[in-house]
Design a protein around this motif. Structure first.
Motif, PDB file in Angstrom:
ATOM      1  N   ASN A  99     -26.748 -37.432   7.007  1.00  0.00           N
ATOM      2  CA  ASN A  99     -28.193 -37.354   6.792  1.00  0.00           C
ATOM      3  C   ASN A  99     -28.570 -36.158   5.925  1.00  0.00           C
ATOM      4  OD1 ASN A  99     -28.962 -39.667   8.143  1.00  0.00           O
ATOM      5  ND2 ASN A  99     -29.220 -38.640  10.108  1.00  0.00           N
ATOM      6  N   ALA A 130     -21.040 -46.829   9.825  1.00  0.00           N
ATOM      7  CA  ALA A 130     -20.380 -45.645  10.362  1.00  0.00           C
ATOM      8  C   ALA A 130     -19.020 -46.001  10.970  1.00  0.00           C
ATOM      9  CB  ALA A 130     -21.277 -44.982  11.410  1.00  0.00           C
ATOM     10  N   ILE A 162     -31.485 -41.201   9.257  1.00  0.00           N
ATOM     11  CA  ILE A 162     -31.055 -42.478   9.810  1.00  0.00           C
ATOM     12  C   ILE A 162     -30.450 -42.240  11.193  1.00  0.00           C
ATOM     13  CG2 ILE A 162     -29.493 -44.440   9.518  1.00  0.00           C
ATOM     14  CD1 ILE A 162     -29.609 -43.994   6.516  1.00  0.00           C
ATOM     15  N   ASP A 163     -30.904 -43.006  12.159  1.00  0.00           N
ATOM     16  CA  ASP A 163     -30.307 -42.943  13.494  1.00  0.00           C
ATOM     17  C   ASP A 163     -29.101 -43.880  13.494  1.00  0.00           C
ATOM     18  OD1 ASP A 163     -29.663 -42.744  16.136  1.00  0.00           O
ATOM     19  OD2 ASP A 163     -31.697 -43.051  16.889  1.00  0.00           O
ATOM     20  N   TRP A 164     -27.933 -43.332  13.216  1.00  0.00           N
ATOM     21  CA  TRP A 164     -26.752 -44.139  12.981  1.00  0.00           C
ATOM     22  C   TRP A 164     -26.314 -44.898  14.236  1.00  0.00           C
ATOM     23  CZ3 TRP A 164     -25.040 -44.607   8.063  1.00  0.00           C
ATOM     24  CH2 TRP A 164     -25.475 -43.641   7.144  1.00  0.00           C
ATOM     25  N   GLN A 165     -26.551 -44.332  15.409  1.00  0.00           N
ATOM     26  CA  GLN A 165     -26.162 -45.027  16.638  1.00  0.00           C
ATOM     27  C   GLN A 165     -27.122 -46.152  17.001  1.00  0.00           C
ATOM     28  OE1 GLN A 165     -25.704 -41.682  16.557  1.00  0.00           O
ATOM     29  NE2 GLN A 165     -23.526 -41.460  16.991  1.00  0.00           N
ATOM     30  N   ASN A 198     -29.346 -47.877  14.849  1.00  0.00           N
ATOM     31  CA  ASN A 198     -29.579 -48.893  13.835  1.00  0.00           C
ATOM     32  C   ASN A 198     -28.344 -49.785  13.689  1.00  0.00           C
ATOM     33  OD1 ASN A 198     -29.397 -49.803  10.781  1.00  0.00           O
ATOM     34  ND2 ASN A 198     -31.564 -49.465  11.250  1.00  0.00           N
ATOM     35  N   ALA A 219     -26.551 -49.475  10.174  1.00  0.00           N
ATOM     36  CA  ALA A 219     -26.034 -48.108  10.047  1.00  0.00           C
ATOM     37  C   ALA A 219     -24.821 -47.891  10.945  1.00  0.00           C
ATOM     38  CB  ALA A 219     -27.138 -47.107  10.386  1.00  0.00           C
ATOM     39  N   SER A 220     -24.867 -48.426  12.164  1.00  0.00           N
ATOM     40  CA  SER A 220     -23.723 -48.270  13.055  1.00  0.00           C
ATOM     41  C   SER A 220     -22.514 -49.035  12.533  1.00  0.00           C
ATOM     42  CB  SER A 220     -24.086 -48.757  14.466  1.00  0.00           C
ATOM     43  OG  SER A 220     -24.439 -50.132  14.458  1.00  0.00           O
ATOM     44  N   ARG A 246     -27.867 -37.791  14.089  1.00  0.00           N
ATOM     45  CA  ARG A 246     -29.204 -38.089  13.574  1.00  0.00           C
ATOM     46  C   ARG A 246     -29.915 -36.850  13.059  1.00  0.00           C
ATOM     47  NH1 ARG A 246     -33.657 -39.809  17.841  1.00  0.00           N
ATOM     48  NH2 ARG A 246     -33.266 -37.612  18.314  1.00  0.00           N
ATOM     49  N   TYR A 261     -22.209 -38.263  11.542  1.00  0.00           N
ATOM     50  CA  TYR A 261     -23.307 -39.223  11.520  1.00  0.00           C
ATOM     51  C   TYR A 261     -24.377 -38.892  12.564  1.00  0.00           C
ATOM     52  CZ  TYR A 261     -20.612 -42.203   8.389  1.00  0.00           C
ATOM     53  OH  TYR A 261     -19.922 -42.706   7.310  1.00  0.00           O
TER      54      TYR A 261
END
Length: 321
Positions: free
Chosen positions: A158, A181, A169-172, A174, A177-178, A152, A150
């Motif tokens: 991604n 994940a 997507i900035d998974w950490q 958002n 999104a986090s 970015r 995950y």
């Protein structure tokens, strides 16, 4: 001379000895007491390592307890402060969100996987044991791998989404999104474990029910929803409650996903209640307030476990008539 042919009177039975009476008394005592002795180690350990820490935590939560110095009794002040703490309620929302996203798909996938493993397959034992491999893997190793997936800039997630025209997507960073994940990490580890529990429950269902349903023309899908799921209701209740307890205590996965930061990100977007409790108790050294958070987590687990139990009991088998 007449002969008396009547049988001789039987000799009187000797009274039971004191030793035999003692043996019979000990035997009755053994039947009544021994079951409690067999289960006593669990309850003794629970009393020492479970009930006592729980009670002591509640006692600490009634104080302003500092690491250095004394402590002052403040009553329920920590709890009233907790009710107006935005960071606490943010952690509750995060915990509940990740719990729902992780637990519902996890149990559904585990149920379908168990149904597939319950059929006759080649290398059946290999497949059944293989679903436990994610559970054997270290949590730290799983977190490292999923953090890379995950990523970015160079993460595989991604990279796959790019083919469908989705921007990075900035998974950490958002919130949603986090949650997704972390939930996939939890699902990957625990789906196989729950599937084996479901599989054990399925193998206890009499085969005659399926044979009778097949004779009546029921398809496999109808057999699954009309026979398997209702007969598995006790197992579904058990796995739901266990998953609720584990989901609301979520700590390691979101912590490692955020590179060890206890706040769950710059906006606290993935901080759980367990992380918030740890942050207050061991980062801010507010042991009284951290203990209050711990007790609120305990009450949340009780409430959601009870709600889960009632919902599953009501709907898993269509309810008791």
């Amino acid at each position: 001379m007449a002969v008396d042919l009547r049988p001789a009177p039987a000799a009187p039975r000797a009274a039971p000895s004191e030793r035999s009476r003692l043996r019979a008394r000990l035997s009755r005592l053994d039947l009544k007491v021994s079951p409690y002795l067999y289960i006593s180690p669990f309850y003794l350990l629970f009393l020492v390592f479970g009930l006592f820490p729980l009670g002591y935590t509640f006692w600490v939560s009634l104080h302003r307890w500092e690491m250095i110095g004394g402590h002052e009794f403040v009553g329920l002040r920590n709890y009233t402060r907790l009710m107006t703490d935005d960071q606490f309620w943010n952690a509750v929302v995060n915990t509940f969100g990740m719990f729902v996203i992780a637990t519902v798909p996890q149990l559904l996938l585990a149920l379908l996987l168990a149904n597939a493993l319950n059929r006759r397959l080649r290398f059946q034992t290999l497949f059944r044991m293989g679903v436990l491999l994610p559970l054997v893997t270290s949590v730290a190793a799983v977190a490292i791998v999923f953090t890379q997936l995950y990523g970015r800039d160079y993460g595989m997630a991604n990279w796959v989404l790019h083919f469908f025209g989705v921007h990075k997507i900035d998974w950490q960073a958002n919130r949603w999104a986090s949650w997704m994940a972390v939930s996939t990490m939890v699902d990957w580890r625990w789906t196989g474990y729950n599937s084996l529990i479901f599989l054990a429950g399925m193998q206890a269902i009499p085969r005659d029910l399926y044979e009778a349903a097949a004779i009546d023309g029921a398809s496999r899908r109808q057999q699954f929803w009309r026979i398997t799921v209702p007969m598995l209701r006790p197992t579904i209740i058990f796995t739901s409650i266990i998953s609720t307890i584990g989901g609301l205590q979520l700590f390691t996965e979101p912590l490692l996903f955020n590179f060890g930061y206890m706040n769950g990100g710059s906006l606290r977007q993935s901080q759980t209640v367990a992380m918030y409790m740890f942050e207050n108790a061991f980062n801010r050294y507010q042991y009284g307030y951290g203990s209050a958070v711990a007790w609120m987590l305990f009450l949340l687990i009780l409430i959601f476990s009870l709600v889960n139990f009632l919902l599953i009991r009501r709907f898993a088998g269509g309810g008791d008539k």
